[in-house]
Design an enzyme around this catalytic site. Structure first.
Site, mmCIF file in Angstrom:
data_model
loop_
_atom_site.group_PDB
_atom_site.id
_atom_site.type_symbol
_atom_site.label_atom_id
_atom_site.label_comp_id
_atom_site.label_asym_id
_atom_site.label_seq_id
_atom_site.Cartn_x
_atom_site.Cartn_y
_atom_site.Cartn_z
ATOM 1 N N LYS A 52 -28.705 -11.698 -31.310
ATOM 2 C CA LYS A 52 -28.719 -12.802 -32.282
ATOM 3 C C LYS A 52 -29.190 -12.314 -33.651
ATOM 4 O O LYS A 52 -28.762 -12.836 -34.685
ATOM 5 C CB LYS A 52 -29.589 -13.950 -31.779
ATOM 6 N N ILE A 185 -20.495 -11.651 -24.008
ATOM 7 C CA ILE A 185 -21.120 -10.469 -24.618
ATOM 8 C C ILE A 185 -20.083 -9.660 -25.405
ATOM 9 O O ILE A 185 -20.334 -9.228 -26.536
ATOM 10 C CB ILE A 185 -21.833 -9.620 -23.544
ATOM 11 N N GLY A 274 -19.137 -7.713 -17.527
ATOM 12 C CA GLY A 274 -20.044 -8.562 -16.753
ATOM 13 C C GLY A 274 -21.301 -7.804 -16.375
ATOM 14 O O GLY A 274 -21.492 -6.657 -16.793
ATOM 15 N N ARG A 275 -22.160 -8.459 -15.615
ATOM 16 C CA ARG A 275 -23.426 -7.845 -15.228
ATOM 17 C C ARG A 275 -23.610 -7.982 -13.732
ATOM 18 O O ARG A 275 -23.048 -8.874 -13.107
ATOM 19 C CB ARG A 275 -24.591 -8.503 -15.990
ATOM 20 N N HIS A 447 -26.766 -39.144 -41.566
ATOM 21 C CA HIS A 447 -25.608 -38.813 -42.401
ATOM 22 C C HIS A 447 -26.070 -38.077 -43.651
ATOM 23 O O HIS A 447 -27.048 -38.508 -44.270
ATOM 24 C CB HIS A 447 -24.878 -40.094 -42.814
HETATM 25 C C1 LIG Z 1 -26.253 -8.377 -24.970
HETATM 26 C C2 LIG Z 1 -26.739 -9.567 -24.203
HETATM 27 C C3 LIG Z 1 -26.871 -10.788 -24.838
HETATM 28 C C4 LIG Z 1 -27.325 -11.887 -24.146
HETATM 29 N N1 LIG Z 1 -27.436 -13.058 -24.811
HETATM 30 C C5 LIG Z 1 -27.872 -14.155 -24.158
HETATM 31 C C6 LIG Z 1 -28.033 -15.385 -24.850
HETATM 32 O O1 LIG Z 1 -27.799 -15.477 -26.055
HETATM 33 N N2 LIG Z 1 -28.470 -16.456 -24.151
HETATM 34 C C7 LIG Z 1 -28.734 -16.389 -22.820
HETATM 35 O O2 LIG Z 1 -29.113 -17.409 -22.214
HETATM 36 N N3 LIG Z 1 -28.612 -15.224 -22.137
HETATM 37 C C8 LIG Z 1 -28.183 -14.118 -22.775
HETATM 38 N N4 LIG Z 1 -28.080 -12.935 -22.101
HETATM 39 C C9 LIG Z 1 -28.421 -12.922 -20.666
HETATM 40 C C10 LIG Z 1 -29.937 -12.855 -20.470
HETATM 41 O O3 LIG Z 1 -30.423 -11.713 -21.108
HETATM 42 C C11 LIG Z 1 -30.275 -12.824 -18.982
HETATM 43 O O4 LIG Z 1 -29.672 -13.926 -18.333
HETATM 44 C C12 LIG Z 1 -31.774 -12.900 -18.765
HETATM 45 O O5 LIG Z 1 -32.426 -11.809 -19.394
HETATM 46 C C13 LIG Z 1 -32.116 -12.891 -17.273
HETATM 47 O O6 LIG Z 1 -33.491 -12.959 -17.115
HETATM 48 P P1 LIG Z 1 -34.228 -12.377 -15.832
HETATM 49 O O7 LIG Z 1 -35.665 -12.699 -16.012
HETATM 50 O O8 LIG Z 1 -33.554 -12.847 -14.602
HETATM 51 O O9 LIG Z 1 -33.997 -10.796 -15.861
HETATM 52 P P2 LIG Z 1 -34.113 -9.682 -16.987
HETATM 53 O O10 LIG Z 1 -34.246 -10.248 -18.325
HETATM 54 O O11 LIG Z 1 -32.996 -8.733 -16.725
HETATM 55 O O12 LIG Z 1 -35.512 -8.982 -16.673
HETATM 56 C C14 LIG Z 1 -35.730 -8.252 -15.531
HETATM 57 C C15 LIG Z 1 -36.909 -7.350 -15.762
HETATM 58 O O13 LIG Z 1 -37.290 -6.770 -14.515
HETATM 59 C C16 LIG Z 1 -37.668 -5.426 -14.714
HETATM 60 N N5 LIG Z 1 -37.549 -4.751 -13.428
HETATM 61 C C17 LIG Z 1 -36.423 -4.568 -12.686
HETATM 62 N N6 LIG Z 1 -36.734 -3.967 -11.513
HETATM 63 C C18 LIG Z 1 -38.067 -3.759 -11.527
HETATM 64 C C19 LIG Z 1 -38.976 -3.193 -10.598
HETATM 65 N N7 LIG Z 1 -38.590 -2.751 -9.400
HETATM 66 N N8 LIG Z 1 -40.274 -3.122 -10.945
HETATM 67 C C20 LIG Z 1 -40.698 -3.593 -12.153
HETATM 68 N N9 LIG Z 1 -39.888 -4.152 -13.056
HETATM 69 C C21 LIG Z 1 -38.588 -4.237 -12.736
HETATM 70 C C22 LIG Z 1 -36.699 -4.956 -15.771
HETATM 71 O O14 LIG Z 1 -37.192 -3.797 -16.425
HETATM 72 C C23 LIG Z 1 -36.626 -6.177 -16.681
HETATM 73 O O15 LIG Z 1 -37.616 -6.116 -17.671
HETATM 74 C C24 LIG Z 1 -27.647 -11.793 -22.772
HETATM 75 C C25 LIG Z 1 -27.551 -10.555 -22.127
HETATM 76 C C26 LIG Z 1 -27.106 -9.462 -22.823
HETATM 77 C C27 LIG Z 1 -27.019 -8.143 -22.118
#
Ligand SMILES: Cc1cc2nc3c(=O)[nH]c(=O)nc-3n(C[C@H](O)[C@H](O)[C@H](O)COP(=O)(O)OP(=O)(O)OC[C@H]3O[C@@H](n4cnc5c(N)ncnc54)[C@H](O)[C@@H]3O)c2cc1C
Length: 468
Positions: A52, A185, A274-275, A447
């Site tokens: 962003k 993305i 995708g992811r 408005h």
């Molecule tokens: C380029 C990009 C843009 C995006 N833009 C948006 C947006 O605008 N709006 C939106 O809603 N979503 C967006 N997303 C998606 C969003 O980032 C994810 O949906 C969100 O981060 C998921 O959150 P989470 O907490 O599930 O996991 P994550 O944010 O992936 O966090 C997981 C964490 O766990 C840690 N981890 C993993 N395994 C271990 C382990 N064994 N021990 C310790 N730590 C560990 C990782 O290092 C990481 O820090 C975007 C993604 C990308 C790649």
């Protein structure tokens, strides 16, 4: 003796850090394990926030180059200082991740840096710079998120062939950028580099862009992006990418249904297909935690895995991979563990594409309503008929409200236009309260605002809009 906690969260992304804070608010003794040097996960470090920052900066760059003269602001053509733009992005990330550290301290959450894994019932092992530590915890929440999916035979080097992570930090504007995947993305980061001068070609396996979003919105958006100079090759797959001696790339493309191979040159290729959920090294197999066919951790409606005391939330479980979905699940799981009625309403979960114009939606798409055989009515209002949009030179797009014919209840809403990301909240609140199109039509909109188009679209579900 091992440290003892009520709750240990593995992963500090939006799911993990928000869940940890909510649990601390509810009086639990909480630990967070994070393998990265900074908190905040994908979203704050390499996702939502840095993308962003670049989208904002490049949108202004584009505006300064195109719209300013029409507004009577004569300036020389803007010139790019990419290093400063990246510095702005990095500062934004730093401010946000430091904010999470502050919140952890404020809420007395203990953090452990290292790779966390399940080491038996109520035990988490952390392997980090300090060696190996064992944490004892009544409850464990896995919030390890996701990583970019890759294509077989295409090796990512994060310089020439990049994922979103590399695309957020390119050292120079590529002349030709090949984007593989027309999802959120790919289109957001494709827009960033197109605005800075790259010739962007998007290759998509499916016959449409933004799969899963309302197809009428996607079609109009594709036309808008084409006018912005982005080229699309739909129903096409990338078979391979060859690196040339001069450092450039040649991608081999083939029709999705099979056929003759064509070649396309590029300087950088962004793989944005995708992811996938990240569960590596968590010891889930040993702990007996079940995964589904796509590698996601299986949970029930209360985020419980099949193993007592282990929960999972966010990108690592089913559902849209969105930061706010992960956050909501973090809050819900903490409340459920505390014996409260934590709940996430997936039916009123907004989704946004932060391009120019933006796209935002909540609830069902028209395609879904058709497929489900639901009798719906459509109220649609274009921004060309909105006064504020004209004043701001942002008349592209429309608001589309979908309501149930029998009950008038709003089932979905889709906006393409400037500030759609902010405007969708009104519709999300309406849907959260099971509101009707008439409720929306009878709610005053200031408005002149772009939000008046929402009210007019709602009026179109009844006797008709005023301004069209
Ligand atoms: C380029 C990009 C843009 C995006 N833009 C948006 C947006 O605008 N709006 C939106 O809603 N979503 C967006 N997303 C998606 C969003 O980032 C994810 O949906 C969100 O981060 C998921 O959150 P989470 O907490 O599930 O996991 P994550 O944010 O992936 O966090 C997981 C964490 O766990 C840690 N981890 C993993 N395994 C271990 C382990 N064994 N021990 C310790 N730590 C560990 C990782 O290092 C990481 O820090 C975007 C993604 C990308 C790649």
């Amino acid at each position: 003796m091992a440290d003892q906690f009520d709750l240990t969260v593995i992963g500090s992304g939006p799911g993990g850090y928000v869940g940890a804070i909510r649990a601390a608010q509810l009086g639990m003794k909480v630990a967070v394990v994070e393998k990265n040097p900074t908190f905040g996960g994908t979203c704050l470090n390499i996702g939502c926030i840095p993308s962003k920052a670049l989208l904002h900066a490049t949108e202004l760059f584009e505006e300064a180059g195109h719209n300013f003269s029409h507004l009577g602001i004569d300036i020389p053509p803007p010139s790019l200082n990419l290093a400063q733009m990246m510095a702005h992005k990095d500062e934004t990330v730093a401010a946000n991740v430091n904010g999470v550290s502050f919140l952890f301290k404020k809420n007395k959450i203990t953090s452990f840096q290292g790779i966390g894994s399940v080491a038996g019932k109520g035990r988490v092992k952390v392997v980090g710079e300090k060696g190996e530590q064992i944490i004892e915890s009544k409850h464990i929440v896995i919030a390890t998120g996701s990583v970019p999916a890759t294509l077989p035979g295409i090796d990512i080097d994060e310089e020439k062939i990049v994922t979103s992570t590399g695309a957020l930090s390119l050292g120079a504007v590529p002349n030709r950028l090949l984007v593989i995947g027309a999802g959120v993305i790919g289109l957001e980061l494709g827009s960033v580099w197109a605005r800075l001068g790259a010739k962007v070609t998007v290759v998509e396996f499916l016959d449409r862009i933004l799969p899963g979003m309302d197809s009428e919105v996607a079609r109009q958006f594709q036309r808008i992006l084409q006018k912005q100079g982005i080229e699309f090759k739909l129903s096409t797959k990338v078979k391979a990418i060859d690196k040339q001696d001069d450092g450039s790339l040649v991608a081999r493309l083939e029709p999705a249904a099979g056929g003759d191979v064509t070649l396309i040159d590029a300087d950088v290729a962004l793989v944005a297909i995708g992811r996938k959920p990240f569960t590596q090294g968590l010891g889930l197999a040993e702990a007996g935690v079940a995964l589904d066919e796509r590698g996601r951790i299986v949970t029930d409606a209360h985020y419980r895995t099949n193993v007592d005391g282990i929960y999972a939330i966010g990108d690592v479980i089913t559902g849209p991979m969105l930061a706010h979905k992960a956050e909501d699940e973090g809050i819900a799981v903490a409340e459920l563990i505390a014996g409260q009625a934590g709940h996430v309403n997936y039916g009123a979960m907004p989704a946004v594409v932060y391009t120019s114009p933006e796209i935002a939606s909540v609830g069902k798409t028209e395609d879904e309503l058709k497929a489900e055989g639901i009798d719906y009515k459509i109220g649609k209002f274009p921004f060309t008929a909105n006064g504020r949009a004209k004043a701001q030179l942002s008349t592209q797009g429309f608001v589309k409200v979908l309501a149930d014919v029998a009950t008038d209840r709003v089932l979905g809403a889709h906006i393409i236009g400037r500030n759609a990301s902010e405007m969708i909240e009104a519709l999300t609140v309406l849907m959260e309260f099971n509101g009707s199109a008439e409720d929306l039509a009878r709610t005053t909109a200031a408005h002149p605002t772009l939000s008046e188009a929402i009210r007019e679209a709602a009026l179109m579900c009844g006797d008709g809009a005023i301004h069209i």
